[in-house]
Design an enzyme around this catalytic site. Structure first.
Site, mmCIF file in Angstrom:
data_model
loop_
_atom_site.group_PDB
_atom_site.id
_atom_site.type_symbol
_atom_site.label_atom_id
_atom_site.label_comp_id
_atom_site.label_asym_id
_atom_site.label_seq_id
_atom_site.Cartn_x
_atom_site.Cartn_y
_atom_site.Cartn_z
ATOM 1 N N CYS A 90 0.819 -1.215 0.000
ATOM 2 C CA CYS A 90 0.000 0.000 0.000
ATOM 3 C C CYS A 90 0.850 1.261 0.000
ATOM 4 O O CYS A 90 0.344 2.356 -0.194
ATOM 5 C CB CYS A 90 -0.929 -0.003 1.201
ATOM 6 S SG CYS A 90 -1.857 -1.531 1.285
ATOM 7 N N HIS A 381 -9.824 2.281 -1.071
ATOM 8 C CA HIS A 381 -8.366 2.134 -1.008
ATOM 9 C C HIS A 381 -7.877 1.139 -2.044
ATOM 10 O O HIS A 381 -7.649 -0.016 -1.738
ATOM 11 C CB HIS A 381 -7.991 1.700 0.425
ATOM 12 C CG HIS A 381 -6.573 1.277 0.599
ATOM 13 N ND1 HIS A 381 -5.509 1.950 0.039
ATOM 14 C CD2 HIS A 381 -6.030 0.236 1.289
ATOM 15 C CE1 HIS A 381 -4.383 1.328 0.379
ATOM 16 N NE2 HIS A 381 -4.668 0.289 1.126
ATOM 17 N N CYS A 411 0.412 3.151 6.041
ATOM 18 C CA CYS A 411 0.854 1.852 6.515
ATOM 19 C C CYS A 411 0.714 0.844 5.378
ATOM 20 O O CYS A 411 -0.095 1.034 4.472
ATOM 21 C CB CYS A 411 0.028 1.411 7.715
ATOM 22 S SG CYS A 411 -1.734 1.293 7.344
#
Lengths: 426, 455
Positions: A90, A381, A411
């Site tokens: 990510c 996301h 994160c």
């Protein structure tokens, strides 16, 4: 070698869409190309050669080994624009930003696009390992007899595809299950998570309503807003959802206060001052610095998604700043509880002393400066696309304010955390 | 949108035969401009009344643009199909003199090829003190409009009224004459265009008159707006294309294909002018051409329409232009409109003749005409011209949705027996935008194939 200032000049993304929906037929390459082309048209860059394009995807087909370069070739940029893929879970989008910014700072390139794309609608399905080994034997067989005998070993059970999962390879736990452990350790309440979630939705909806995204987003396949957005979301409505991660009484993480699987892509335009001036583009913000951290989550020493506080501590120290020296905090909402765990850790004297080796805790932040235009809980996301979304939006916020500084924190799987500082331009 | 009937009677041998025997109309495929195309499809026959002060200029302009010129007269026998007739009637002051036009132009029309041009040049009637002189010049309009209706095979007839103080200046006439002669005016017929005296910069490249000019086009994501953008890009303009954020996807594609900049913006936003200026400033110091093309329809019979339908159409189609112009006309604004610039609006024949169910739309489009007439005077001292086009039936996604019978009527009820193409509107707007059109201001040019609607 001298180091020069690097600027975030603009950004573009396509609306983020819940998986299995409107972008079902779009590939990572389609979406990344669309994100780049939207940026190209916004700044009139058709036919231009940029220094480079760095982007990536977390869930990737093997055919996408040159995803970014292929996207550039399919875009309206000059085909002489070099490109490469970046992959850091990510953190991909933000890491791509840091990489290209560093090259600009060193004078190796003058301009760049950093970005990312992800889809779980067009995710690669692989044959399972057992079938793959059998097929490899078939492939390397030299005689027809060898080939037939190898093929004869295929069994029905081997035909089930190996599905991609967002589980951690070293623990077998999903990200949500990992975070549920951390959430419990830090004693983060359901109410706090739902409140943060509702705020994310309300903030994002308000940002859309005031046209904040008019020059940050280009509609795609008939979608012009993130379709995970629930403008009427409230803590009361969110309180009705059943927990999906963690077990028993203490389970607090629901589908509402966790980000859903999402499809989308984003791109950020970066450049030196000279390049910006030549193109008459007013920079939105200065890229100051970036830092990446990793934590040992495998042995259970630290939570899977707890790397950002470590990265933040090192970044602040290097830049001689305190945690309170910021006007905006953009902390990626993988789960509402992730953000709350990070904030709790930064406030905790024990954590800051024992884990970060600091004499005093980094302290608390003004919550009114946190994710003021919404974040991943509302927008969704698409893993590698989140960094570009946050960098472009944050840079615009600083430009609108005309002063100040912003901290970005993301994160990532594998116990990683990527953070960066942006500053308003003089 | 395809015109199935036109295809049938023009390309299908059976369809062609049936149409001929039944005397059904056979719309001609119009000659339209392509990059590098000759000005004319055949020689231009030029003549005039009396000492014909402008005929010499016209001859020079045609020759400089690569066209051939032959003298026209009642006795002339033309050995080739003519591409155009240019008749200078600027010196006509008596009704008797009009017979010279009849005697010379009549035989020449019979020698016109297809998609040919008649351009009559006269003197602006309002400038003439003598009543018969004014009547004589006004008569030219009736003559030209009638010939337009008699023209065959896609040919057109138009009128240039040149002010007396502009008659000694070839440069002010060149761009309007070239436009009306060329295939760029394919769907313009029966229209008078007034040319005033003005300072016209020397044209270096008449095929790319917008080179080095920055232009903004609103409503550019699709349809007519996208076509205007293509014509402007062909003419060499640097473009900033505007459309609402929801149309950003197609706007981006249009912009990238033309090497333009896309600006996602609702033209009704309070800061629309400022954001346009900001985008322009990235491309140059000043804006040269502002094209207000963005428009919506919210049709409903007048007695049934509501506040929202009424207000939104007026807001998008007209009020937004005042707000944007106000910002762009502030000389201190970076990226604002330069002196000598252009403001171009899009009216409609609905705004001239009205249309059932379109009182709000017609209000906005008639309003554009009113604005053009006044603003052009207000900005004359800054040498900014303000004009509008009034499209007739144009083949677009929007007109494709009109019910069949209504559509066929709209499409055929004009001298060219067909609907126009979006590019025809783009060409007319690009003509207003040219530096050479400095003498043309305060005008509304119909791009309607000489439609009988609103005429």
């Amino acid at each position: 070698m001298s180091v020069r200032d690097v600027y975030v000049l603009g950004g573009n993304r396509i609306p983020f869409v819940r998986s299995g929906g409107k972008y079902l037929k779009a590939s990572n390459q389609d979406m990344l190309t669309a994100a780049i082309d939207g940026l190209v048209s916004r700044y009139g860059l058709a036919g231009e050669r940029l220094g480079e394009v760095a982007a990536g995807a977390v869930l990737k087909h093997s055919r996408d080994f040159n995803l970014t370069r292929e996207s550039v070739l399919g875009s309206h940029l000059s085909p002489t624009t070099p490109a490469y893929d970046v992959q850091q879970a990510c953190g991909t989008g933000l890491e791509a930003t840091i990489l290209t910014a560093n090259k600009i700072a060193l004078g190796q390139i003058d301009s760049a696009i950093a970005g990312g794309s992800d889809t779980t609608s067009d995710a690669p399905l692989a044959v399972n390992d057992s079938l793959r080994r059998t097929l490899m034997k078939v492939n390397y067989a030299k005689t027809p007899q060898q080939r037939i005998s190898a093929l004869a070993k295929i069994r029905p059970g081997q035909l089930a595809p190996d599905q991609p999962s967002n589980g951690e390879p070293r623990t077998g736990l999903s990200m949500g299950e990992h975070q549920a452990i951390t959430t419990k350790e830090w004693g983060i309440t359901r109410e706090a998570q739902d409140e943060l979630t509702a705020r994310s939705h309300q903030n994002l909806a308000a940002a859309y309503d005031r046209g904040f995204f008019d020059d940050l987003l280009t509609p795609y396949l008939g979608v012009s807003r993130d379709n995970n957005l629930r403008p009427d979301s409230t803590p009361e409505k969110l309180a009705k959802l059943k927990p999906v991660f963690g077990k028993g009484e203490g389970a607090t993480m629901t589908a509402g206060n966790s980000t859903p699987l999402t499809d989308g892509a984003s791109a950020v335009l970066l450049g030196s001052r000279d390049w910006a001036d030549e193109h008459r583009i007013t920079p939105l913000a200065r890229f100051v610095d970036g830092e990446t951290a990793g934590v040992d989550y495998v042995t259970g020493n630290e939570g899977l998604l707890m790397a950002p506080p470590y990265a933040i501590a090192r970044l602040l120290q290097r830049n001689n700043l305190s945690l309170q020296d910021f006007d905006f905090y953009e902390i990626h909402e993988a789960f509402a509880s992730t953000v709350l765990c990070h904030l709790a850790a930064l406030e905790s004297p024990e954590f800051c002393k024992e884990k970060l080796g600091l004499d005093a805790p980094l302290g608390s932040i003004d919550r009114d400066k946190l994710n003021v235009n919404g974040s991943s809980l509302a927008a969704g996301h698409p893993f590698a696309a989140t960094g570009g979304r946050i960098v472009a939006s944050t840079a615009k916020m600083l430009h609108e304010k005309g002063s100040g500084r912003a901290l970005i924190s993301i994160c990532a799987a594998g116990g990683l955390g990527v953070v960066a500082i942006l500053e308003a331009c003089e | 949108m395809t015109d199935t009937y036109s295809n049938l009677v023009n390309t299908n041998p059976v369809g062609k035969k049936i149409a001929t025997q039944l005397g059904l109309p056979r719309p001609t495929r119009l000659r339209r401009y392509e990059e590098g195309q000759d000005l004319l499809s055949g020689p231009a026959a030029v003549a005039g009344i009396g000492d014909a002060p402008v005929a010499g200029w016209a001859t020079g302009i045609i020759k400089a643009s690569g066209g051939d010129v032959v003298p026209a007269s009642p006795e002339a026998s033309y050995d080739k199909k003519l591409g155009a007739i240019v008749f200078d009637a600027t010196a006509a002051r008596t009704l008797d003199q009009l017979d010279e036009l009849r005697a010379t132009v009549g035989p020449a029309i019979k020698k016109l090829g297809s998609s040919a041009r008649l351009v009559v040049i006269g003197t602006t009637p309002a400038e003439l003190q003598d009543a018969e002189a004014a009547a004589t010049q006004q008569a030219l309009e009736g003559i030209t409009r009638s010939i337009g209706k008699e023209m065959l095979r896609g040919s057109t007839a138009n009128l240039l009224w040149v002010d007396q103080d502009a008659q000694g200046d070839s440069s002010v006439l060149a761009a309007p004459l070239r436009f009306l002669l060329s295939a760029r005016s394919a769907y313009v017929s029966g229209q008078p265009v007034r040319v005033r005296a003005a300072d016209v910069p020397d044209a270096t490249d008449w095929r790319h008159p917008l080179a080095g000019r920055v232009a903004v086009i609103t409503g550019a994501a699709r349809g007519i707006g996208a076509e205007i953008a293509k014509v402007f890009a062909r003419a060499g303009a640097t473009l900033v294309l505007v459309d609402i954020p929801a149309a950003g996807d197609s706007l981006s594609k249009v912009a990238n294909d033309l090497g333009a900049t896309a600006l996602q913006l609702d033209v009704t936003a309070e800061d629309a002018g400022a954001r346009i200026a900001e985008a322009v400033a990235r491309k140059g110091d000043k804006l040269h051409v502002m094209v207000h093309n963005a428009g919506i329809t919210r049709d409903k019979l007048f007695v049934n329409t509501d506040e929202n339908r009424w207000g939104s159409v007026l807001d998008v189609n007209l009020r937004s232009q005042f707000r944007i112009n106000k910002t762009l006309l502030d000389p201190s604004v970076k990226g604002g409109l330069a002196d000598g610039g252009r403001i171009i609006g899009v009216a409609s024949i609905s705004g001239i003749g009205g249309n059932r169910g379109q009182s709000n739309y017609a209000a906005s489009k008639a309003g554009v005409i009113g604005m053009v007439r006044q603003l052009s005077q207000n900005l004359a001292d800054r040498e900014i011209t303000v004009n509008a086009v009034a499209p007739g039936f144009i083949e677009t996604e929007m007109t494709a949705k009109i019910p069949f019978a209504t559509r066929e009527v709209g499409r055929r009820l004009n001298s060219l027996l067909q609907g126009g193409s979006p590019v025809d509107v783009g060409e007319a707007i690009a003509f207003f935008a040219e530096p050479g059109s400095a003498g043309v201001t305060g005008q509304v040019l119909r791009v309607c194939g000489q439609s009988q609607l609103g005429a």
